[in-house]
Design a protein around this motif. Structure first.
Motif, short mmCIF file in Angstrom:
data_model
loop_
_atom_site.label_atom_id
_atom_site.label_comp_id
_atom_site.label_asym_id
_atom_site.label_seq_id
_atom_site.Cartn_x
_atom_site.Cartn_y
_atom_site.Cartn_z
N LYS A 276 -6.31 -7.11 -5.98
CA LYS A 276 -6.94 -6.73 -4.36
C LYS A 276 -6.74 -6.06 -4.40
CE LYS A 276 -9.77 -8.63 -2.30
NZ LYS A 276 -10.24 -9.62 -0.39
N ILE A 277 -5.10 -5.61 -3.73
CA ILE A 277 -4.61 -4.84 -2.93
C ILE A 277 -4.34 -3.45 -2.91
CG2 ILE A 277 -3.11 -4.33 -0.65
CD1 ILE A 277 -2.84 -7.66 -0.05
N LYS B 279 -6.38 -2.43 -6.47
CA LYS B 279 -6.96 -2.12 -7.07
C LYS B 279 -7.17 -0.76 -5.43
CE LYS B 279 -10.40 -0.08 -9.16
NZ LYS B 279 -10.62 0.67 -9.41
N ASP B 280 -7.69 -2.02 -4.28
CA ASP B 280 -8.14 -0.57 -3.19
C ASP B 280 -7.88 -0.23 -3.05
OD1 ASP B 280 -10.22 -1.44 -0.83
OD2 ASP B 280 -8.24 -1.58 0.08
N GLU B 281 -6.39 0.08 -3.04
CA GLU B 281 -5.38 1.61 -2.43
C GLU B 281 -5.14 2.48 -3.59
OE1 GLU B 281 -4.06 1.62 0.91
OE2 GLU B 281 -3.72 4.13 0.20
N GLY C 211 -7.28 2.66 -6.15
CA GLY C 211 -9.32 2.99 -6.46
C GLY C 211 -9.18 3.32 -8.08
N LEU D 76 -11.65 -7.19 -10.46
CA LEU D 76 -11.59 -6.01 -9.51
C LEU D 76 -12.43 -4.81 -10.40
CD1 LEU D 76 -8.95 -7.41 -8.58
CD2 LEU D 76 -10.62 -7.14 -7.04
N ARG E 1 0.86 -1.37 -0.24
CA ARG E 1 0.20 0.60 -0.03
C ARG E 1 0.75 1.25 -0.07
NH1 ARG E 1 -5.39 -1.12 1.42
NH2 ARG E 1 -5.98 -3.33 1.61
#
Ligand code: NAY
Length: 290
Positions: free
Chosen positions: A61-62, A64-66, A68, A95, A24
């Motif tokens: 996944k991580i 994309k989550d971080e 956006g 995702l 991240r």
């Protein structure tokens, strides 16, 4: 789909598991500090060929989550195992990745027909934009202008990550396929790639040199060749040192010195020796003084 994209490193813990906190931080460094236009996840720099499918999905996944929707995201999902590549491609699509990319199948000496059928199957079964990842120096797979043309004719193939140094071929490809996107992939030749027709570049060193790379890209758009040359020379001073010690290891070391938890390498990659760390620290000083 243009501009400067970082081929993201993957931070690991010492035991080889994914270092989520570090990952991240590396994403944030690239978006907030380097302000790059996009991220290329799970490429050579990302050590994804050393990871299993579960970890590669977790990585996608991580990130994309971080990240956006802040920047363009391209997920490298290529695998020698076609079913795995398709599963990873569908995961990236779900995702919300902007595009997929897949390495040309490697290790075996596949014929061009076999390489083409690999892209046909992945694109048919994922139905998402695809960027062919061609890196002959690592895969040994060289393709002709006609070969590239056949791949670019496959529905959903939108371009090529062209990590090759034959720039006259790139110029010809861009002339023949102006609506497709081409990304350069040798950071010490960013200037030459853009002048030769590339729409941008995807590279490892932009985690540290993203600002200079973006300034170089802009200088060429503004026809300021002198400035572009001077930026390339400045960048190459750092890139040459990295190549001497080990690009990925040095990136991780320098980022850590800058306070970004870039983690460890994945086995069997070695960490830097103490002497190499001292050499890598010179890069921290160069970057701080620039
Ligand atoms: C990737 O998939 O990680 C890449 O983008 C590859 C591009 C890099 N080439 C390799 C072999 O890692 O950025 C370059 C390279 O690290 C840089 O030019 C320094 O040699």
């Amino acid at each position: 789909m243009k501009g400067i994209m970082t081929a993201l490193i993957t931070p690991f813990n010492e035991d080889g598991t994914l270092n989520e906190k570090g990952l991240r931080e590396v994403v944030r460094q690239n978006i907030d500090v380097m302000k790059v236009d996009g991220l290329y996840i799970g490429g050579s720099t990302g050590e994804s060929f050393l990871m299993d499918e579960t970890m590669r999905k977790e990585l996608l996944k991580i990130v994309k989550d971080e990240a956006g929707d802040a920047v363009t995201l391209i997920g490298q999902i290529g695998s020698l195992n076609i079913e795995e590549a398709i599963r990873l491609g569908n995961e990236a699509k779900e995702l919300g990745y902007d595009a997929l990319s897949a390495i040309t199948p490697y290790y075996y000496k596949f014929s061009f027909e076999e390489i083409k059928s690999y892209y046909q199957r992945i694109t048919e079964e994922t139905n998402h934009p695809m960027i062919v990842y061609s890196i002959p120096v690592l895969t040994g797979t060289q393709m002709t202008i006609d070969d590239y043309g056949e791949l670019l004719a496959i529905p959903n193939v939108i371009g090529v990550k062209y990590s090759d140094t034959n720039l006259s071929r790139l110029t010809k490809l861009k002339e023949l396929y102006p609506d497709k996107v081409f990304f350069g992939g040798a950071d010490d030749m960013l200037l030459q790639f853009i002048i030769s027709g590339a729409d941008g570049a995807i590279g490892s060193t932009y985690s540290l040199l993203g600002k200079q790379a973006k300034a170089l890209f802009d200088a060429i758009q503004n026809s300021d060749l002198k400035k572009a040359q001077s930026l390339q020379l400045e960048m190459n001073q750092v890139i040459a040192k990295m190549e001497n010690i080990g690009v990925y290891q040095t990136l991780k070391h320098v980022l850590k010195e800058q306070g970004v938890d870039a983690g460890f390498m994945k086995f069997p990659f070695k960490e830097l020796t103490d002497d190499e760390k001292r050499q890598a620290t010179e890069i921290v000083d160069i970057l701080a003084s620039g």
